[in-house]
Design a protein around this motif. Structure first.
Motif, PDB file in Angstrom:
ATOM      1  N   THR A 277       0.853  -1.187   0.000  1.00  0.00           N
ATOM      2  CA  THR A 277       0.000   0.000   0.000  1.00  0.00           C
ATOM      3  C   THR A 277       0.890   1.239   0.000  1.00  0.00           C
ATOM      4  O   THR A 277       1.948   1.257   0.632  1.00  0.00           O
ATOM      5  CB  THR A 277      -0.926   0.038   1.226  1.00  0.00           C
ATOM      6  OG1 THR A 277      -0.141   0.016   2.421  1.00  0.00           O
ATOM      7  CG2 THR A 277      -1.880  -1.146   1.222  1.00  0.00           C
ATOM      8  N   VAL A 278       0.443   2.260  -0.732  1.00  0.00           N
ATOM      9  CA  VAL A 278       1.193   3.511  -0.855  1.00  0.00           C
ATOM     10  C   VAL A 278       0.219   4.674  -0.715  1.00  0.00           C
ATOM     11  O   VAL A 278      -0.868   4.652  -1.304  1.00  0.00           O
ATOM     12  CB  VAL A 278       1.922   3.610  -2.215  1.00  0.00           C
ATOM     13  CG1 VAL A 278       2.587   4.975  -2.372  1.00  0.00           C
ATOM     14  CG2 VAL A 278       2.941   2.504  -2.370  1.00  0.00           C
ATOM     15  N   GLU A 279       0.621   5.678   0.057  1.00  0.00           N
ATOM     16  CA  GLU A 279      -0.109   6.940   0.132  1.00  0.00           C
ATOM     17  C   GLU A 279       0.905   8.065  -0.025  1.00  0.00           C
ATOM     18  O   GLU A 279       1.874   8.132   0.737  1.00  0.00           O
ATOM     19  CB  GLU A 279      -0.847   7.089   1.457  1.00  0.00           C
ATOM     20  CG  GLU A 279      -1.950   6.076   1.684  1.00  0.00           C
ATOM     21  CD  GLU A 279      -2.684   6.322   2.986  1.00  0.00           C
ATOM     22  OE1 GLU A 279      -2.520   7.430   3.567  1.00  0.00           O
ATOM     23  OE2 GLU A 279      -3.415   5.426   3.432  1.00  0.00           O
ATOM     24  N   GLN A 280       0.695   8.914  -1.023  1.00  0.00           N
ATOM     25  CA  GLN A 280       1.634  10.014  -1.264  1.00  0.00           C
ATOM     26  C   GLN A 280       0.873  11.287  -1.592  1.00  0.00           C
ATOM     27  O   GLN A 280      -0.078  11.276  -2.370  1.00  0.00           O
ATOM     28  CB  GLN A 280       2.573   9.678  -2.427  1.00  0.00           C
ATOM     29  CG  GLN A 280       3.521  10.819  -2.785  1.00  0.00           C
ATOM     30  CD  GLN A 280       4.489  10.453  -3.895  1.00  0.00           C
ATOM     31  OE1 GLN A 280       5.305   9.563  -3.739  1.00  0.00           O
ATOM     32  NE2 GLN A 280       4.377  11.144  -5.031  1.00  0.00           N
ATOM     33  N   THR A 281       1.310  12.393  -0.989  1.00  0.00           N
ATOM     34  CA  THR A 281       0.754  13.714  -1.269  1.00  0.00           C
ATOM     35  C   THR A 281       1.904  14.698  -1.379  1.00  0.00           C
ATOM     36  O   THR A 281       2.832  14.665  -0.561  1.00  0.00           O
ATOM     37  CB  THR A 281      -0.205  14.169  -0.156  1.00  0.00           C
ATOM     38  OG1 THR A 281      -1.260  13.212  -0.027  1.00  0.00           O
ATOM     39  CG2 THR A 281      -0.816  15.528  -0.484  1.00  0.00           C
ATOM     40  N   GLN A 282       1.873  15.548  -2.388  1.00  0.00           N
ATOM     41  CA  GLN A 282       2.933  16.537  -2.550  1.00  0.00           C
ATOM     42  C   GLN A 282       2.374  17.813  -3.157  1.00  0.00           C
ATOM     43  O   GLN A 282       1.308  17.820  -3.777  1.00  0.00           O
ATOM     44  CB  GLN A 282       4.072  16.002  -3.413  1.00  0.00           C
ATOM     45  CG  GLN A 282       3.708  15.766  -4.863  1.00  0.00           C
ATOM     46  CD  GLN A 282       4.870  15.200  -5.677  1.00  0.00           C
ATOM     47  OE1 GLN A 282       5.719  14.487  -5.159  1.00  0.00           O
ATOM     48  NE2 GLN A 282       4.908  15.535  -6.962  1.00  0.00           N
ATOM     49  N   ALA A 283       3.114  18.898  -2.945  1.00  0.00           N
ATOM     50  CA  ALA A 283       2.727  20.203  -3.482  1.00  0.00           C
ATOM     51  C   ALA A 283       3.985  20.942  -3.891  1.00  0.00           C
ATOM     52  O   ALA A 283       5.063  20.755  -3.304  1.00  0.00           O
ATOM     53  CB  ALA A 283       1.949  21.011  -2.446  1.00  0.00           C
ATOM     54  N   GLY A 284       3.848  21.786  -4.918  1.00  0.00           N
ATOM     55  CA  GLY A 284       4.976  22.583  -5.376  1.00  0.00           C
ATOM     56  C   GLY A 284       4.517  23.959  -5.806  1.00  0.00           C
ATOM     57  O   GLY A 284       3.371  24.149  -6.229  1.00  0.00           O
TER      58      GLY A 284
END
Length: 709
Positions: A277-284
């Motif tokens: 399982t993978v959970e990823q959140t990013q912002a730029g």
């Protein structure tokens, strides 16, 4: 390679028979020309024809046309030098390599730098993933190969950049869905547009599949957004947001006997319930400022978080070693960084001179835990569940890289380009699991290298350009490659050294008959190549070998007529070999010596892509594709391999625009002739479970609709 070539020839003949009426009509059409496009470079937007290196651009609209829109492997076959294969295992990502860099990766992407809207999808240690690239909202993909890739820093054997489209015009709302074999289904919803100084795009998609093999079901949710704001003083702000959630079963690889008898089976995976399982959140945030007519500044900052839990197929008996880290990996990663870049258009000796100077910083903080993957007694365990803690550590990686690049048009037909990057990567590990024989394994390491590149380009005629380039790159070990030491010892393997490569390339680009023909001849020599030491029990350890050499040739042709006939051809020849003998695993014995001259595994010596399609902007559309790949070695000893293969695809669709509405429907058949082949390899798998089979004939249908308010 002979069987692969034979299969490729057979498929090509059938494709030609299928496409003969199309080709005849195309010959009668006027020649037309490819649309003018640009690619992104540190010095700004440049036409691919004017880049002194191998670079390709694939438009997002082309990647979505008559495709499922889930994997990059669906639409990047027309790029020479790029080998991207779908494992059909969403717990391990695609298998992606450029000119042989990244071929040894058993999961994720390494050796190739990945960017999504300028944000690194490759962490500072060199490990990356493509899982957060949203094909439904892409404007384009760009692939850079050759010496100038080194300007992007650590693990830049090649560079792949993905760019989200910008919203334009009145608000637009669209919905698309596609389904296919093996319980596969994708849905996407998108809103976009612009008003005044603001443009926006928001896309959300859900994908699920039951999987072709046993124990290969997966679900993936992606949300991707982009907001642009043009300021009153001419500056530009761009905000990008991305989130992905993945839940996937891992079918693992098969032995040769298992592949021959039951290619859809996954006996070990079912027994251990292997999954991820993978959970990823990013912002730029990107800020672009024009200082004056000649100078500009660009600042990019980003941050994100990624959580991964993976259950492996490690026997409980192996975990009785007090130094073993268990069979469940639990990772929590926080990452971020910034890049400040200055560009200027000046004069030198009354000739145009473009300068770029910048400073890049990236950081990664990782909390790594390991647990047993069973409960109860070793003799009668309950498998596939989280047990006792067996490993806990905090790892940090960061880099601070200054870089500069200059482009000088020293004469009317000559352009000189040179650049340099000083890359420094720092690793630090703090052991927080010190129990009994498991001692304190804290440590740190620092890898630094100056990476120069240079090129000379000659514009022989308005439609013919010749160039030569040379450069140096390096790859540090990733945290995953440092994570384990041979012999079952605990702690990070800080004895690993970075590999250093020197590359040279000669190329030509020609506009012919409205199309673009490109050719490149290259060689890369590497010392201290990072190779597999052991790969058993779910644990891969690595060592430095001696020298390797990659000799290659790439040829590509792209053409589109005014009447919308599109032809694409891409051919790659790549001879990748070890120049020095070494032992895997060490220490040396007669049975484990890898001889000098052996082929580097996971790399096909030859590959070919060909497509012919009729793609008008409205009405009926249709096309055929063929992909062929040569034999690939599965291990360093070259005692196991996957045969070459050739497969074909056929698609047709209909696009209708009516006032503010747009409708699109398609149907597609892949592996048209139901070939049986190995889709990808798990290189150097210690139990000889190398093979990840590809499905037979399979179908996809899709429908989309959009309304412009």
């Amino acid at each position: 390679m002979k069987p692969a070539l034979s299969a490729a020839a057979t498929a090509a003949v059938r494709l030609l028979l299928l496409g003969a009426p199309l080709a005849a009509a195309a010959q009668q059409a006027d020649r037309g020309s490819l649309p003018e496009v640009t690619v992104s470079t540190p010095r700004g937007e440049v036409a691919p024809f004017n880049v002194p290196g191998s670079v390709d651009r694939v438009d997002g609209a082309e990647m979505r046309d008559s495709r499922l829109q889930v994997n990059l492997s669906e639409s990047l076959g027309s790029v020479p030098g790029l080998q991207v294969q779908n494992r059909l295992n969403y717990a391990q990502d695609l298998q992606l390599s450029i000119r042989g860099f990244g071929a040894r990766s058993t999961f994720g992407v390494r050796g190739v730098r990945l960017y999504v809207d300028g944000i690194p999808a490759t962490l500072p240690d060199g490990q990356g993933q493509t899982s957060n690239i949203d094909i439904g909202s892409l404007d384009r993909i760009e692939i850079l190969r050759g010496p100038f890739s080194a300007l992007y820093g650590n693990s830049s054997g090649g560079v792949l950049q993905a760019f989200t489209a910008s919203g334009e015009g009145a608000p637009r709302l669209s919905y698309s869905a596609a389904g296919g074999s093996f319980g596969t289904w994708r849905q996407s919803l998108q809103a976009s547009g612009s008003q005044g100084a603001v443009d926006y795009l928001l896309n959300a998609s859900r994908f699920r599949t039951d999987g072709w093999r046993e124990h290969s079901a997966a679900r993936r949710d992606i949300a991707n957004g982009k907001l642009g704001i043009a300021l009153d003083n001419g500056d530009k702000l761009t905000l990008v947001l991305n989130s992905v959630r993945i839940s996937a079963q891992d079918p693992l690889g098969l032995t040769a006997d298992q592949y021959a008898l039951a290619p859809r089976s996954a006996p070990l995976a079912t027994q251990y319930d292997t999954r991820k399982t993978v959970e990823q959140t990013q912002a730029g945030l990107l800020y672009e400022r024009r200082i004056d007519a000649a100078q500009s500044l660009r600042l990019m900052v980003y941050g994100g978080e990624r959580k991964t839990v993976q259950y492996q197929s490690i026997p409980p008996s192996a975990q009785q070693n007090p130094l073993h880290a268990g069979g469940v990996i639990d990772l929590k990663r926080q990452y971020g960084g910034a890049d400040l870049r200055w560009t200027a258009a000046l004069q030198l000796a009354d000739r145009p001179l473009e300068l770029v100077a910048g400073l890049g910083y990236d950081s990664l903080r990782e909390q790594r835990r390991g647990y047993e993957n069973y409960l109860g007694r070793v003799a009668a365990p309950v498998l596939g569940v989280q047990g006792r803690l067996r490993r806990s550590e905090r790892n940090e990686v960061w880099n601070l890289d200054p870089y500069a690049q200059a482009t000088w048009r020293l004469a009317e037909q000559w352009t000189l380009e040179a650049g340099m990057r000083r890359s420094s990567v720092h690793f630090d590990s703090q052991d927080r699991y010190i129990v009994g024989a498991n001692r304190d394994d804290s440590g740190s390491a620092r890898y630094s290298k100056t990476l120069p590149v240079a090129s000379l380009r000659y514009q022989a005629t308005p439609d013919l350009a010749l160039y030569g380039s040379i450069g140096r790159g390096f790859e540090t070990p990733t945290l995953n490659e440092l994570s384990y030491r041979a012999g079952g010892a605990s702690g990070l393997n800080f004895a690993l050294r970075p590999s250093v490569n020197d590359s040279v390339e000669l190329g030509a680009k020609a506009r012919l008959g409205g199309g673009l023909l490109t050719a490149a001849l290259f060689q890369t020599r590497t010392r201290d190549e990072i190779v597999t030491d052991t790969n058993t029990g779910g644990r891969a350890t690595f060592q430095n070998a001696g020298r390797t050499r990659r000799n290659g040739f790439e040829l590509a042709w792209q053409h589109e007529t005014a009447s919308h006939w599109r032809t694409q051809l891409a051919y790659t020849w790549l001879d990748a070999r070890y120049r020095d003998a070494f032992c895997s695993p060490s220490p040396c014995a007669a049975s484990n010596t890898v001889a000098a001259g052996n082929r580097i595994p996971g790399i096909a010596r030859q590959s070919l892509f060909a497509s012919l399609g009729w793609v008008p902007p409205e009405g009926w559309r249709a096309g055929v594709e063929m992909r062929a790949l040569g034999r690939m070695q599965a291990n360093d000893a070259n005692t196991a391999s996957a045969p070459g293969y050739a497969v074909a695809a056929l698609y047709a669709g209909y696009l209708k625009k009516w006032e503010r509405w747009e409708f699109n429907a398609f149907a597609r058949v892949d592996n048209l002739f139901d070939r049986r082949y190995v889709g990808s390899l798990i290189v150097n798998e210690g139990n000889a479970r190398y093979y990840e089979p590809a499905p037979g004939r399979n179908w996809t249908v899709g429908l989309s609709g959009a309304y412009r308010f």
